[in-house]
Design an enzyme around this catalytic site. Structure first.
Site, PDB file in Angstrom:
ATOM      1  N   GLU A  72       5.538 -11.921  12.591  1.00 28.48           N
ATOM      2  CA  GLU A  72       5.873 -12.952  11.619  1.00 28.48           C
ATOM      3  C   GLU A  72       6.636 -14.120  12.221  1.00 28.48           C
ATOM      4  O   GLU A  72       6.584 -15.232  11.705  1.00 28.48           O
ATOM      5  CB  GLU A  72       6.709 -12.358  10.464  1.00 28.48           C
ATOM      6  CG  GLU A  72       5.942 -11.445   9.539  1.00 28.48           C
ATOM      7  CD  GLU A  72       5.904 -10.019  10.051  1.00 28.48           C
ATOM      8  OE1 GLU A  72       6.802  -9.648  10.841  1.00 28.48           O
ATOM      9  OE2 GLU A  72       4.981  -9.280   9.684  1.00 28.48           O
ATOM     10  N   ALA A  73       7.379 -13.861  13.289  1.00 27.66           N
ATOM     11  CA  ALA A  73       8.248 -14.903  13.847  1.00 27.66           C
ATOM     12  C   ALA A  73       8.475 -14.647  15.327  1.00 27.66           C
ATOM     13  O   ALA A  73       8.318 -13.528  15.814  1.00 27.66           O
ATOM     14  CB  ALA A  73       9.585 -14.929  13.100  1.00 27.66           C
ATOM     15  N   GLU A 173      23.826 -16.623  15.876  1.00 27.94           N
ATOM     16  CA  GLU A 173      24.571 -16.187  17.057  1.00 27.94           C
ATOM     17  C   GLU A 173      23.678 -15.353  17.972  1.00 27.94           C
ATOM     18  O   GLU A 173      22.922 -14.490  17.507  1.00 27.94           O
ATOM     19  CB  GLU A 173      25.761 -15.354  16.598  1.00 27.94           C
ATOM     20  CG  GLU A 173      26.610 -14.755  17.698  1.00 27.94           C
ATOM     21  CD  GLU A 173      27.682 -13.837  17.151  1.00 27.94           C
ATOM     22  OE1 GLU A 173      28.513 -13.360  17.951  1.00 27.94           O
ATOM     23  OE2 GLU A 173      27.702 -13.586  15.923  1.00 27.94           O
ATOM     24  N   ASP A 218      14.067  -2.163   6.480  1.00 27.07           N
ATOM     25  CA  ASP A 218      13.301  -1.886   7.699  1.00 27.07           C
ATOM     26  C   ASP A 218      14.256  -1.487   8.820  1.00 27.07           C
ATOM     27  O   ASP A 218      14.057  -1.841   9.979  1.00 27.07           O
ATOM     28  CB  ASP A 218      12.495  -3.116   8.108  1.00 27.07           C
ATOM     29  CG  ASP A 218      11.424  -2.795   9.155  1.00 27.07           C
ATOM     30  OD1 ASP A 218      10.969  -1.630   9.206  1.00 27.07           O
ATOM     31  OD2 ASP A 218      11.048  -3.703   9.922  1.00 27.07           O
ATOM     32  N   ASN A 223      15.939  -2.310  15.313  1.00 23.16           N
ATOM     33  CA  ASN A 223      16.574  -3.437  14.636  1.00 23.16           C
ATOM     34  C   ASN A 223      18.094  -3.352  14.698  1.00 23.16           C
ATOM     35  O   ASN A 223      18.788  -3.959  13.869  1.00 23.16           O
ATOM     36  CB  ASN A 223      16.121  -3.506  13.173  1.00 23.16           C
ATOM     37  CG  ASN A 223      14.683  -3.955  13.040  1.00 23.16           C
ATOM     38  OD1 ASN A 223      14.151  -4.617  13.925  1.00 23.16           O
ATOM     39  ND2 ASN A 223      14.036  -3.594  11.947  1.00 23.16           N
ATOM     40  N   ASP A 235      17.196  -8.639  12.168  1.00 27.71           N
ATOM     41  CA  ASP A 235      15.916  -8.647  11.438  1.00 27.71           C
ATOM     42  C   ASP A 235      16.119  -8.284   9.973  1.00 27.71           C
ATOM     43  O   ASP A 235      15.878  -7.155   9.547  1.00 27.71           O
ATOM     44  CB  ASP A 235      14.906  -7.700  12.092  1.00 27.71           C
ATOM     45  CG  ASP A 235      14.404  -8.229  13.420  1.00 27.71           C
ATOM     46  OD1 ASP A 235      14.518  -9.444  13.639  1.00 27.71           O
ATOM     47  OD2 ASP A 235      13.901  -7.438  14.232  1.00 27.71           O
TER      48      ASP A 235
END
Length: 284
Positions: A72-73, A173, A218, A223, A235
């Site tokens: 997605e990114a 950050e 998720d 993550n 995320d």
């Protein structure tokens, strides 16, 4: 009583000088002027602003390379430097949601149940999955993650400080350790003491989120970053409202089971179902 000479008098100075520092006439490839001044105040990070943040209008953003690619990114490293004060520079993470033709929002519908967009035209486009709807989706996911980052930061959770959100780009950050990007929890094999420490931090995250009526949605060892003894959760675009999303309970259960499975695999026996029941009891 004496007075300064009138500008038109013979005694007045005929010229004057001042000091200035010239800014760059042209930026190099991969550079841009800082977008901080043009971002809406509501899309800037919560106050108090951290001391490391560069907010000067004359700052320059320089691309340093790709940090992480995703469906997605993509996440890039970006340096923001004040040209008037070259020692003032900071490296940040820039998360950019993909353009419609290069994006695949898997499982999007289950996460977005209970959400809505401000304009009915945009909602209809999303429902039809038109090209405009896909464009709206990218921005909506960026805004969702931005809102989740801000909310989690304000709750005192260990997440990256949210710097700004501009369209489909979020600056945050950069979590570093020993001069590089902090590693993911998934690849770590810590000793017993550190393992227990990390588990208590993960447990606190789950409790705090549930207490605010939220679930990460998720959460997994992929993550979670570890910077020494500290964990940082990343995320967050799919954070769900426990009351507004009918599948939120299952997402929360999955978060608990995923994390419990990893800690158990490293030698710390954790029952995912017991953790889920414990966290759920603290919801709201």
């Amino acid at each position: 009583m004496s007075h300064p000479p009138h500008p038109s008098s013979p005694d007045a100075a005929t010229d004057f000088t001042f000091d200035f520092v010239p800014l760059a006439d042209e930026l190099e490839p991969g550079q841009r002027w800082s977008t901080w001044p043009s971002v809406e105040p509501l899309m800037r990070g919560p106050e108090p602003l951290p001391a490391w943040l560069v907010t000067a209008s004359g700052a320059v953003d320089t691309e340093l390379g790709v940090l992480k690619g995703g469906k997605e990114a993509d996440v890039f490293l970006l340096e923001r430097r004040d040209l008037l004060h070259p020692d003032d520079a900071v490296v940040m993470a820039a998360k950019r949601y993909r353009a419609p033709e290069h994006r695949a929002f898997h499982r999007a519908a289950s996460y977005t149940e209970g959400r809505s967009v401000k304009r009915s035209r945009d909602q209809r486009a999303l429902d039809r999955k038109s090209s405009w709807g896909r464009t709206v989706a990218a921005a909506e996911w960026a805004v969702s993650e931005w809102g989740a980052l801000r909310r989690c930061w304000e709750l005192g959770l260990p997440v990256p400080y949210p710097v700004q959100c501009d369209g489909t780009e979020i600056l945050m950050e950069w979590i570093s350790h020993d001069g590089g990007t902090a590693p993911r929890l998934a690849g770590q094999r810590p000793g017993r003491g550190l393992l227990e420490n990390w588990y208590e931090q993960v447990r606190d995250v789950l409790h705090t989120l549930a207490g605010a009526g939220l679930a990460h949605g998720d959460l997994s060892p992929y993550n979670v970053l570890v910077a020494g003894e500290r964990i940082v959760v990343i995320d967050l675009p799919q954070v769900v409202d426990l009351a507004g999303n009918p599948q939120a309970g299952e997402f929360l259960r999955r978060d608990c089971v995923n994390m419990a499975r990893w800690f158990t695999s490293r030698g710390l026996e954790v029952d995912g179902e017991e953790l889920f029941a414990e966290v759920l009891a603290h919801a709201w």
